[in-house]
Motif scaffolding. Sequence first.
Motif, PDB file in Angstrom:
ATOM      1  N   LEU A 121      55.248  90.856 108.813  1.00  0.00           N
ATOM      2  CA  LEU A 121      55.489  92.293 108.949  1.00  0.00           C
ATOM      3  C   LEU A 121      54.213  93.034 108.593  1.00  0.00           C
ATOM      4  N   PHE A 122      53.913  94.102 109.335  1.00  0.00           N
ATOM      5  CA  PHE A 122      52.659  94.811 109.114  1.00  0.00           C
ATOM      6  C   PHE A 122      52.847  96.313 109.180  1.00  0.00           C
ATOM      7  N   ALA A 123      51.883  97.017 108.614  1.00  0.00           N
ATOM      8  CA  ALA A 123      51.760  98.468 108.775  1.00  0.00           C
ATOM      9  C   ALA A 123      50.284  98.793 108.959  1.00  0.00           C
ATOM     10  N   ASP A 124      49.949  99.492 110.043  1.00  0.00           N
ATOM     11  CA  ASP A 124      48.591  99.974 110.297  1.00  0.00           C
ATOM     12  C   ASP A 124      48.501 101.425 109.849  1.00  0.00           C
ATOM     13  N   PHE A 125      47.416 101.779 109.154  1.00  0.00           N
ATOM     14  CA  PHE A 125      47.324 103.132 108.611  1.00  0.00           C
ATOM     15  C   PHE A 125      45.875 103.563 108.446  1.00  0.00           C
ATOM     16  N   LEU A 126      45.703 104.878 108.342  1.00  0.00           N
ATOM     17  CA  LEU A 126      44.424 105.487 107.978  1.00  0.00           C
ATOM     18  C   LEU A 126      44.533 105.967 106.548  1.00  0.00           C
ATOM     19  N   SER A 127      43.425 105.883 105.813  1.00  0.00           N
ATOM     20  CA  SER A 127      43.437 106.344 104.427  1.00  0.00           C
ATOM     21  C   SER A 127      42.045 106.761 104.009  1.00  0.00           C
ATOM     22  N   THR A 128      41.985 107.767 103.161  1.00  0.00           N
ATOM     23  CA  THR A 128      40.715 108.190 102.586  1.00  0.00           C
ATOM     24  C   THR A 128      40.368 107.372 101.345  1.00  0.00           C
ATOM     25  N   ASN A 131      40.632  95.258 107.010  1.00  0.00           N
ATOM     26  CA  ASN A 131      40.116  96.211 107.983  1.00  0.00           C
ATOM     27  C   ASN A 131      40.406  95.678 109.386  1.00  0.00           C
ATOM     28  N   LYS A 132      41.399  96.249 110.036  1.00  0.00           N
ATOM     29  CA  LYS A 132      41.823  95.765 111.349  1.00  0.00           C
ATOM     30  C   LYS A 132      40.804  96.095 112.425  1.00  0.00           C
ATOM     31  N   THR A 133      40.104  97.215 112.295  1.00  0.00           N
ATOM     32  CA  THR A 133      39.119  97.579 113.317  1.00  0.00           C
ATOM     33  C   THR A 133      37.961  96.584 113.335  1.00  0.00           C
ATOM     34  N   LEU A 134      37.561  96.088 112.166  1.00  0.00           N
ATOM     35  CA  LEU A 134      36.512  95.068 112.136  1.00  0.00           C
ATOM     36  C   LEU A 134      36.970  93.796 112.829  1.00  0.00           C
ATOM     37  N   GLU A 135      38.235  93.421 112.634  1.00  0.00           N
ATOM     38  CA  GLU A 135      38.762  92.227 113.292  1.00  0.00           C
ATOM     39  C   GLU A 135      38.745  92.392 114.808  1.00  0.00           C
ATOM     40  N   LEU A 136      39.097  93.598 115.293  1.00  0.00           N
ATOM     41  CA  LEU A 136      39.110  93.823 116.739  1.00  0.00           C
ATOM     42  C   LEU A 136      37.713  93.749 117.333  1.00  0.00           C
ATOM     43  N   LYS A 149      44.219  99.956 120.411  1.00  0.00           N
ATOM     44  CA  LYS A 149      43.547 101.246 120.288  1.00  0.00           C
ATOM     45  C   LYS A 149      44.279 102.387 120.998  1.00  0.00           C
ATOM     46  N   PRO A 150      44.809 102.182 122.217  1.00  0.00           N
ATOM     47  CA  PRO A 150      45.577 103.273 122.842  1.00  0.00           C
ATOM     48  C   PRO A 150      46.805 103.676 122.025  1.00  0.00           C
ATOM     49  N   LEU A 151      47.446 102.695 121.371  1.00  0.00           N
ATOM     50  CA  LEU A 151      48.628 103.000 120.562  1.00  0.00           C
ATOM     51  C   LEU A 151      48.234 103.752 119.301  1.00  0.00           C
ATOM     52  N   TRP A 152      47.117 103.386 118.686  1.00  0.00           N
ATOM     53  CA  TRP A 152      46.615 104.139 117.533  1.00  0.00           C
ATOM     54  C   TRP A 152      46.229 105.557 117.953  1.00  0.00           C
ATOM     55  N   SER A 153      45.549 105.655 119.095  1.00  0.00           N
ATOM     56  CA  SER A 153      45.088 106.978 119.557  1.00  0.00           C
ATOM     57  C   SER A 153      46.258 107.933 119.764  1.00  0.00           C
ATOM     58  N   ALA A 154      47.378 107.394 120.236  1.00  0.00           N
ATOM     59  CA  ALA A 154      48.561 108.229 120.448  1.00  0.00           C
ATOM     60  C   ALA A 154      49.064 108.839 119.154  1.00  0.00           C
ATOM     61  N   MET A 155      48.692 108.243 118.019  1.00  0.00           N
ATOM     62  CA  MET A 155      49.120 108.747 116.717  1.00  0.00           C
ATOM     63  C   MET A 155      48.013 109.493 115.980  1.00  0.00           C
ATOM     64  N   GLY A 156      46.898 109.768 116.686  1.00  0.00           N
ATOM     65  CA  GLY A 156      45.856 110.595 116.088  1.00  0.00           C
ATOM     66  C   GLY A 156      44.601 109.873 115.660  1.00  0.00           C
ATOM     67  N   TRP A 157      44.570 108.542 115.822  1.00  0.00           N
ATOM     68  CA  TRP A 157      43.356 107.802 115.470  1.00  0.00           C
ATOM     69  C   TRP A 157      42.219 108.167 116.405  1.00  0.00           C
ATOM     70  N   GLN A 158      40.999 108.242 115.879  1.00  0.00           N
ATOM     71  CA  GLN A 158      39.823 108.528 116.674  1.00  0.00           C
ATOM     72  C   GLN A 158      38.826 107.384 116.542  1.00  0.00           C
ATOM     73  N   GLU A 159      38.120 107.104 117.626  1.00  0.00           N
ATOM     74  CA  GLU A 159      37.129 106.038 117.624  1.00  0.00           C
ATOM     75  C   GLU A 159      36.140 106.254 116.482  1.00  0.00           C
ATOM     76  N   GLY A 160      35.889 105.183 115.746  1.00  0.00           N
ATOM     77  CA  GLY A 160      34.986 105.270 114.603  1.00  0.00           C
ATOM     78  C   GLY A 160      35.713 105.258 113.273  1.00  0.00           C
ATOM     79  N   GLN A 161      37.007 105.603 113.279  1.00  0.00           N
ATOM     80  CA  GLN A 161      37.790 105.556 112.047  1.00  0.00           C
ATOM     81  C   GLN A 161      38.235 104.120 111.762  1.00  0.00           C
ATOM     82  N   VAL A 168      40.825 101.496 110.645  1.00  0.00           N
ATOM     83  CA  VAL A 168      42.270 101.293 110.495  1.00  0.00           C
ATOM     84  C   VAL A 168      42.480 100.091 109.574  1.00  0.00           C
ATOM     85  N   TRP A 169      43.311 100.277 108.580  1.00  0.00           N
ATOM     86  CA  TRP A 169      43.628  99.202 107.636  1.00  0.00           C
ATOM     87  C   TRP A 169      45.025  98.678 107.927  1.00  0.00           C
TER      88      TRP A 169
END
Length: 465
Positions: free
Chosen positions: A203-210, A254-259, A268-280, A282-283
């Motif tokens: 089970l997983f959760a992908d998220f952005l965090s400061t 860091n999921k983006t590093l793995e990709l 990436k299209p699924l993340w983008s639909a939720m507000g992710w921007q290239e360069g951020q 994703v954990w």
Amino acid sequence: MRNKDDQPRFATPDNLKQGSAAASETRICGGQPQTARCGGNTEDRESLGTGAPPSNTAPANYITDTTTQDKPGFQLLRCGVDSLYLSYRGELASGWDQRLEGLKRAAQSTEEGERSNAQVRIGEHLFEVRDKGKGRFAYVLVDNCFHIQLSTGNTSSLPLAYVQVSSEMLTALSVTEAEERLRYIINTLGQVKGEAQISRADLFADFLSTVAMDSWAQASWITRAAKIWIHYEKRQFTGWSIGLGGVMGCRLYNKTLELEKSKKDCLKPLWSAMGWQEGQSVWRLEFEFKRDALKELGVSSVDQLLASLQGLWAYATVSWLRLTIPNPDDENQSRWPNHPLWDSLVAVPWADGVSLPLSRLRKERLPSDESLFVNGLGGLTSFMAAHGMTDLGEGFGEFLAHANRFHSNRERTTGKTFIGYVSDKVKAKARKYNTLKNESSDTRREDEERKREQARNYKKVKDGD
């Protein structure tokens, strides 16, 4: 004797599916969840008596717009089931046993043309048949959706099939839909007895965090597991792993590093639909539940898994593992408060959401564009440089002419012309990529008959026979 990783003292199945006062409080209080009061050192807890209520209809992967996204510094992008391993009891049909044995021998041939025929089409899937079995399983069939291990027809001690469902398959389809497709394939190969049994689920959760994910010390993790690792690559922090090798494990990475390494950008299209921007960055927080853990938690079938997603997540984030803010003045870890990031992750909801599937599910294992159009041009550019050419058209034409002459000179020893050599290579790679069915006219006629037989078998399964 098992170590701590192997025996985390699971909740009982009944407790897992009961309501959770802790999880309820996170919804009632609003703002920062108050789950810190629900527990600290999970070594002292015997069960998940206060587990979050499971969702009876939660899809495998979904996008959600939850209140956790309103919390400062945290935005949930996706959550779902990333890895799924299923086993099926039954018996391989004798006809398939003989056919797969023949294809396995073909895959072991020294002749590339014969190896390229080690393929089998079942429904919409064109599988590569591997030259070796795996473990005690005699046959291995692979495409981009499934990695299938099959036992021989005369083996009663093993399941008929042990299958890994790919993460891309689970990104495109729900767990239920993926299992339905897989069951059709396994039913085609033999007689299945009973429902699929789960051997592992992640089970997983992908998220952005400061929050900086390496901003806390190892002592901040309160867990039943004995092993905790922190990972760096070229001095760059990549994540944490906890309890791997036991019946439960966790990764925060860091999921983006793995990709960037895998070149699989379907998320990436699924993340983008939720507000992710290239360069951020994703954990991903991911929990691995193996068979023994799932069994003790009362989960063995796909239906039970889907009914227990919320409870499994609550068990993992409340009872089995916590990220805390250590208090050096208090030796009782159960009183240490949760890190605010962990409160947000505990509150990840597993109720129904809006599914955003991939636009197309690829059954083929295709090479990346970089492999084709960067690495693949190496021979041509080397040839042009060796012959002092700069014009691409001239270089390409001369390259083909020289290649044809080279293979003509080798034909006496290899028995292959330039065209024959290229044809064999295309067939070999088509087998690897699951793109072209390499077959003679006789094989095509046999396959047509098998398709008709598969259609009859499918109708029997659909009608409940």
